[in-house]
Design a protein around this motif. Structure first.
Motif, mmCIF file in Angstrom:
data_model
loop_
_atom_site.group_PDB
_atom_site.id
_atom_site.type_symbol
_atom_site.label_atom_id
_atom_site.label_comp_id
_atom_site.label_asym_id
_atom_site.label_seq_id
_atom_site.Cartn_x
_atom_site.Cartn_y
_atom_site.Cartn_z
ATOM 1 N N VAL A 65 0.853 -1.194 0.000
ATOM 2 C CA VAL A 65 0.000 0.000 0.000
ATOM 3 C C VAL A 65 0.887 1.242 0.000
ATOM 4 O O VAL A 65 2.042 1.211 0.429
ATOM 5 N N TRP A 66 0.325 2.331 -0.457
ATOM 6 C CA TRP A 66 1.037 3.605 -0.512
ATOM 7 C C TRP A 66 1.048 4.246 0.865
ATOM 8 O O TRP A 66 0.028 4.307 1.548
ATOM 9 N N ASP A 67 2.220 4.714 1.278
ATOM 10 C CA ASP A 67 2.369 5.422 2.548
ATOM 11 C C ASP A 67 2.806 6.853 2.246
ATOM 12 O O ASP A 67 3.955 7.092 1.877
ATOM 13 N N PRO A 68 1.887 7.821 2.372
ATOM 14 C CA PRO A 68 2.216 9.217 2.070
ATOM 15 C C PRO A 68 3.353 9.779 2.920
ATOM 16 O O PRO A 68 3.957 10.788 2.558
ATOM 17 N N ARG A 69 3.669 9.131 4.038
ATOM 18 C CA ARG A 69 4.744 9.617 4.921
ATOM 19 C C ARG A 69 6.122 9.269 4.384
ATOM 20 O O ARG A 69 7.116 9.813 4.847
ATOM 21 N N ASP A 70 6.200 8.371 3.425
ATOM 22 C CA ASP A 70 7.477 7.912 2.880
ATOM 23 C C ASP A 70 7.748 8.613 1.551
ATOM 24 O O ASP A 70 7.102 8.311 0.543
ATOM 25 N N PRO A 71 8.712 9.545 1.508
ATOM 26 C CA PRO A 71 8.974 10.287 0.269
ATOM 27 C C PRO A 71 9.485 9.404 -0.874
ATOM 28 O O PRO A 71 9.439 9.797 -2.030
ATOM 29 N N ALA A 72 9.948 8.197 -0.569
ATOM 30 C CA ALA A 72 10.418 7.291 -1.621
ATOM 31 C C ALA A 72 9.252 6.616 -2.344
ATOM 32 O O ALA A 72 9.446 5.990 -3.377
ATOM 33 N N GLN A 73 8.039 6.744 -1.803
ATOM 34 C CA GLN A 73 6.872 6.131 -2.430
ATOM 35 C C GLN A 73 6.077 7.182 -3.196
ATOM 36 O O GLN A 73 5.929 8.311 -2.750
ATOM 37 N N SER A 74 5.563 6.779 -4.338
ATOM 38 C CA SER A 74 4.754 7.657 -5.171
ATOM 39 C C SER A 74 3.364 7.059 -5.325
ATOM 40 O O SER A 74 3.234 5.886 -5.686
ATOM 41 N N ARG A 75 2.359 7.857 -5.076
ATOM 42 C CA ARG A 75 0.987 7.376 -5.229
ATOM 43 C C ARG A 75 0.738 6.925 -6.665
ATOM 44 O O ARG A 75 0.013 5.970 -6.910
ATOM 45 N N ALA A 76 1.377 7.585 -7.620
ATOM 46 C CA ALA A 76 1.186 7.281 -9.033
ATOM 47 C C ALA A 76 1.966 6.053 -9.496
ATOM 48 O O ALA A 76 1.741 5.568 -10.605
ATOM 49 N N ASN A 77 2.882 5.550 -8.661
ATOM 50 C CA ASN A 77 3.734 4.433 -9.067
ATOM 51 C C ASN A 77 3.672 3.303 -8.035
ATOM 52 O O ASN A 77 4.480 3.253 -7.112
ATOM 53 N N PRO A 78 2.737 2.377 -8.197
ATOM 54 C CA PRO A 78 2.582 1.287 -7.227
ATOM 55 C C PRO A 78 3.833 0.437 -7.027
ATOM 56 O O PRO A 78 3.960 -0.223 -5.999
ATOM 57 N N SER A 79 4.775 0.464 -7.961
ATOM 58 C CA SER A 79 5.997 -0.328 -7.774
ATOM 59 C C SER A 79 6.855 0.224 -6.641
ATOM 60 O O SER A 79 7.756 -0.458 -6.163
ATOM 61 N N THR A 80 6.571 1.443 -6.180
ATOM 62 C CA THR A 80 7.324 2.040 -5.061
ATOM 63 C C THR A 80 6.674 1.741 -3.718
ATOM 64 O O THR A 80 7.257 2.034 -2.679
ATOM 65 N N TRP A 81 5.472 1.185 -3.720
ATOM 66 C CA TRP A 81 4.736 0.937 -2.492
ATOM 67 C C TRP A 81 5.374 -0.203 -1.716
ATOM 68 O O TRP A 81 6.051 -1.062 -2.280
ATOM 69 N N GLN A 82 5.132 -0.226 -0.403
ATOM 70 C CA GLN A 82 5.703 -1.235 0.478
ATOM 71 C C GLN A 82 4.588 -1.964 1.240
ATOM 72 O O GLN A 82 3.482 -1.465 1.365
ATOM 73 N N ILE A 83 4.943 -3.110 1.783
ATOM 74 C CA ILE A 83 4.028 -3.824 2.668
ATOM 75 C C ILE A 83 3.894 -3.014 3.954
ATOM 76 O O ILE A 83 4.873 -2.499 4.480
ATOM 77 N N SER A 84 2.690 -2.870 4.435
ATOM 78 C CA SER A 84 2.440 -2.157 5.684
ATOM 79 C C SER A 84 1.320 -2.868 6.430
ATOM 80 O O SER A 84 0.432 -3.452 5.819
ATOM 81 N N TYR A 85 1.383 -2.792 7.739
ATOM 82 C CA TYR A 85 0.332 -3.360 8.580
ATOM 83 C C TYR A 85 -0.481 -2.250 9.247
ATOM 84 O O TYR A 85 -1.224 -2.495 10.181
ATOM 85 N N ASN A 86 -0.332 -1.020 8.772
ATOM 86 C CA ASN A 86 -0.992 0.137 9.362
ATOM 87 C C ASN A 86 -2.451 0.200 8.888
ATOM 88 O O ASN A 86 -2.711 0.318 7.687
ATOM 89 N N PRO A 87 -3.416 0.135 9.817
ATOM 90 C CA PRO A 87 -4.826 0.139 9.410
ATOM 91 C C PRO A 87 -5.264 1.407 8.684
ATOM 92 O O PRO A 87 -6.131 1.344 7.807
ATOM 93 N N ILE A 88 -4.684 2.536 8.998
ATOM 94 C CA ILE A 88 -5.068 3.781 8.317
ATOM 95 C C ILE A 88 -4.639 3.728 6.860
ATOM 96 O O ILE A 88 -5.390 4.136 5.962
ATOM 97 N N LEU A 89 -3.445 3.214 6.591
ATOM 98 C CA LEU A 89 -2.993 3.077 5.209
ATOM 99 C C LEU A 89 -3.860 2.067 4.458
ATOM 100 O O LEU A 89 -4.188 2.274 3.286
#
Length: 155
Positions: free
Chosen positions: A11-35
């Protein structure tokens, strides 16, 4: 019978500048319910497909504050620490949206509501100091009732 436990949906984490909402390949596994909730609400394929720019983006800072509360480390009985809340669920695409949302919210004792401007407000179950103090001047009457349904509990 074969069963598998796997991390399958980044899932996309807006707090991580290395992740882009437009590029799912930058997303990481997260266990955060809000994300997870942001992903489900805004994902058109398997989620609700609501417009991120309308329902989340204007209040993103408030959502990220709640995500931070979920990630806050709390002590365990064994002496270690772990995140306050984690979400480790799954759903089928034909599940009722309210059931999926409620399942995610249950992992963080969460609450979700639509604000008057069309955005969504979310809160996780963390004690917060009251910001308003009521005095005798504001209280005109009160009564106690036991066994009332939740929807009638606050008046």
């Amino acid at each position: 019978m074969l069963s598998v436990v796997a991390d399958c949906a980044p899932v996309w984490d807006p707090r991580d500048p290395a992740q882009s909402r437009a590029n799912p390949s930058t997303w990481q596994i997260s266990y955060n319910p809000i994300l997870h909730l942001i992903d489900y609400i805004t994902e058109p394929d398997g989620g609700l497909g609501l417009e991120y720019e309308t329902v989340i983006e204007p209040v993103l800072n408030a959502w990220m504050a709640e995500a931070d509360l979920c990630d806050e480390r709390v002590a365990t009985a064994s002496g270690g620490t772990e995140p306050r809340y984690t979400s480790n669920g799954w759903y089928q695409f034909d599940n009722e949206p309210k059931d999926v949302i409620n399942a995610i919210l249950a992992t963080c004792d969460g609450w979700l509501a639509e604000a008057g401007d069309g955005t969504l407000a979310v809160k996780v179950g963390v004690y917060r100091e009251p910001t308003v103090t009521l005095t005798q001047n504001e209280i005109f009457d009160f009564s106690l009732s036991y066994g009332q349904p939740d929807e009638q509990a606050v008046n």
